[in-house]
Design a protein around this motif. Structure first.
Motif, short mmCIF file in Angstrom:
data_model
loop_
_atom_site.label_atom_id
_atom_site.label_comp_id
_atom_site.label_asym_id
_atom_site.label_seq_id
_atom_site.Cartn_x
_atom_site.Cartn_y
_atom_site.Cartn_z
N GLY A 139 0.83 -1.07 -0.02
CA GLY A 139 -0.08 0.09 0.08
C GLY A 139 0.92 1.27 0.10
O GLY A 139 0.56 2.40 -0.79
N LEU A 140 2.03 1.22 0.76
CA LEU A 140 2.77 2.37 0.71
C LEU A 140 3.62 2.67 -0.47
O LEU A 140 3.70 3.67 -1.00
CB LEU A 140 3.92 2.19 1.89
N ALA A 141 4.14 1.48 -1.09
CA ALA A 141 4.58 1.45 -2.23
C ALA A 141 3.69 2.12 -3.50
O ALA A 141 4.05 2.62 -4.56
CB ALA A 141 5.13 0.00 -2.80
N ARG A 142 2.29 1.51 -3.45
CA ARG A 142 1.57 2.14 -4.42
C ARG A 142 1.50 3.68 -4.52
O ARG A 142 0.96 4.34 -5.40
CB ARG A 142 -0.06 1.50 -4.21
N LEU A 143 1.62 4.21 -3.27
CA LEU A 143 1.58 5.82 -3.02
C LEU A 143 2.84 6.31 -3.39
O LEU A 143 2.85 7.64 -2.99
CB LEU A 143 1.23 5.88 -1.69
N GLY A 144 3.70 5.67 -3.72
CA GLY A 144 4.96 6.09 -4.40
C GLY A 144 6.38 6.22 -3.17
O GLY A 144 7.38 6.72 -3.40
N ALA A 145 5.99 5.68 -2.04
CA ALA A 145 7.03 5.81 -0.88
C ALA A 145 8.15 4.47 -1.42
O ALA A 145 8.00 3.36 -2.00
CB ALA A 145 6.54 5.32 0.34
N SER A 146 9.52 4.98 -0.85
CA SER A 146 10.65 3.85 -1.11
C SER A 146 10.51 2.99 0.22
O SER A 146 10.40 4.01 1.44
CB SER A 146 11.55 4.33 -1.12
N VAL A 147 10.25 1.80 0.36
CA VAL A 147 9.82 1.14 1.70
C VAL A 147 11.14 0.28 2.12
O VAL A 147 11.46 -0.65 1.08
CB VAL A 147 8.55 0.44 1.63
N HIS A 148 11.36 0.09 3.34
CA HIS A 148 12.37 -0.68 3.85
C HIS A 148 11.77 -1.87 4.48
O HIS A 148 10.76 -1.49 5.44
CB HIS A 148 13.26 0.05 4.72
N LEU A 149 11.70 -3.14 4.12
CA LEU A 149 11.29 -4.18 4.91
C LEU A 149 12.11 -4.65 5.84
O LEU A 149 13.20 -5.18 5.37
CB LEU A 149 10.89 -5.17 3.90
N VAL A 150 11.66 -4.71 7.10
CA VAL A 150 12.59 -5.26 8.15
C VAL A 150 11.88 -6.77 8.58
O VAL A 150 10.65 -6.77 8.93
CB VAL A 150 12.37 -4.21 9.45
N GLU B 235 7.42 -10.65 -4.75
CA GLU B 235 5.79 -10.82 -5.06
C GLU B 235 5.19 -9.30 -5.12
O GLU B 235 4.28 -9.04 -6.09
CB GLU B 235 5.22 -11.39 -3.98
N ILE B 236 5.78 -8.56 -4.30
CA ILE B 236 5.14 -7.02 -4.33
C ILE B 236 5.37 -6.41 -5.76
O ILE B 236 4.86 -5.56 -6.43
CB ILE B 236 5.67 -6.00 -3.00
N VAL B 237 6.93 -6.50 -6.13
CA VAL B 237 7.47 -5.82 -7.37
C VAL B 237 6.83 -6.42 -8.48
O VAL B 237 6.26 -5.50 -9.39
CB VAL B 237 9.11 -6.07 -7.45
N ASN B 238 6.50 -7.74 -8.51
CA ASN B 238 5.84 -8.36 -9.59
C ASN B 238 4.30 -7.68 -10.07
O ASN B 238 3.99 -7.41 -10.98
CB ASN B 238 5.63 -9.87 -9.57
N GLU B 239 3.69 -7.36 -8.71
CA GLU B 239 2.48 -6.60 -8.64
C GLU B 239 2.36 -5.14 -9.00
O GLU B 239 1.82 -4.27 -9.60
CB GLU B 239 1.73 -6.84 -7.36
N ILE B 240 3.54 -4.48 -8.40
CA ILE B 240 3.63 -2.92 -8.55
C ILE B 240 5.17 -2.56 -9.06
O ILE B 240 6.20 -2.62 -8.25
CB ILE B 240 3.58 -2.27 -7.03
N PRO B 241 5.31 -2.88 -10.44
CA PRO B 241 6.86 -3.04 -11.05
C PRO B 241 7.64 -1.61 -10.66
O PRO B 241 8.81 -1.58 -10.64
CB PRO B 241 6.38 -2.77 -12.45
N GLN B 242 6.88 -0.43 -10.29
CA GLN B 242 7.75 0.75 -10.03
C GLN B 242 8.00 0.56 -8.45
O GLN B 242 8.87 1.73 -8.06
CB GLN B 242 6.92 2.06 -10.42
#
Length: 318
Positions: free
Chosen positions: A62-73, A86-93
């Motif tokens: 959800g954060l990535a769809r809104l344009g954020a650069s997200v760090h997964l801890v 899996e997220i990149v496959n759904e949201i390529p950008q």
């Protein structure tokens, strides 16, 4: 929100099952506050703990769809990388990075924060969770749920405070509606007394998270940092399936999807309305009471003991 919809919303909340399930989501989404603007987080940096599955993974997306650069801890980088892909496959950008850190380990948290060291951090989501079947302690001697839900997030918030302040950022504690069943037990925070019950320890520490969010909100107000807590309702996540199989079996058809459970997390991170005040407890984009029963109300002494415990156990210099 009209009077009629406020009444409906309150009825859903007080009756629990409709409000916490996908029924509540379906009804409330028809009249709740507007979505964040497209690109609301463009150029922003976010960090989500417990990010490889369930609510955490959904919040990252959800954060990535809104344009954020997200760090997964995450604790397991292999699972973290799988979630990232899996997220990149759904949201390529999507721009995502995976980091290993066991939030229950104070040494891990310190090492991660030192290595991460961003100049600015716009969003910090405390989502990592634990519900052990029996009492266990971390190598540092802290009860596992307390370490995961309270001490680790407390330390991480403090260590990342300069970056949050530089961005006038936001902190979101992902609590649970189960916290309504518990009072603030600062007299036995490590759960050393009585027979241990994982669900009860979970509820106790989720209550603590709500109180800590209020306390951090006061502490960080001068920094321009907004702090809130939220509960996701009942969502179909690996945590529910693995830790509460009986509940999952009974409530399965009514459970929310992870995306539905994470909706308010993302909304708190990106919408304008949550910045107008700080320290609230939210569900489905609306502020909720933190207590329903008189015996649950926190005393000032218990609240102070909780804060002092966190400072003592983490060694954080406030």
């Amino acid at each position: 929100m009209s009077t009629a919809t406020k009444v409906l919303d309150t009825v859903l909340d007080r009756t629990v099952v409709p409000g916490y399930s996908k029924i509540g989501y379906a009804v409330r989404s028809r009249f709740w506050p507007a979505d964040p603007a497209p690109g609301a987080l463009a150029g922003k940096t976010a960090l989500v703990t417990g990010a490889n599955s369930g609510l955490g993974k959904a919040a990252v997306a959800g954060l990535a769809r809104l344009g954020a650069s997200v760090h997964l801890v995450v604790r397991n980088t292999e699972k973290g990388e799988q979630a990232r892909q899996e997220i990149v496959n759904e949201i390529p950008q999507a721009h995502l990075e995976v980091h290993r850190c066991d939030i229950s380990s104070l040494a891990d948290v310190r090492a991660f924060a030192e290595g991460f060291a961003p100049d600015t951090l716009d969003v910090l989501v405390h989502n990592a969770g634990a519900l052990p079947p029996s009492r266990a302690e971390t190598p540092e001697g802290n009860e596992t749920t307390l370490a995961t839900h309270v001490l680790g997030p407390f330390l991480l918030t403090g260590l990342l405070r300069p970056a949050l302040a530089a961005a006038r950022g936001r902190v979101v504690f992902v609590s649970s509606g189960g916290m309504y069943t518990a009072k603030l037990r600062s007299d036995d925070p490590q759960y050393r007394e009585g027979e241990y019950a994982g669900a009860k320890a979970y509820a106790r520490t989720k209550r603590m998270q709500v109180v800590l969010a209020e306390q951090w909100a006061a502490r960080l107000a001068d920094d321009g940092v907004t702090v809130h807590s939220t509960h996701p309702g009942w969502a179909d996540t690996p945590g529910v399936t693995g830790s509460l199989p009986g509940f999952n079996k009974i409530m399965g058809p009514l459970l929310r999807t992870p995306d539905q459970g994470a909706d308010t997390i993302v909304w708190l991170a990106a919408a304008d309305e949550p910045t107008r005040a700080s320290g609230h407890f939210w569900h489905d984009r609306r502020v909720r009471p933190t207590h329903y029963l008189p015996w649950q109300h926190d005393t000032p002494e218990a609240r102070k003991r909780l804060w002092d415990l966190c400072v003592e156990e983490t060694g954080l210099v406030i």
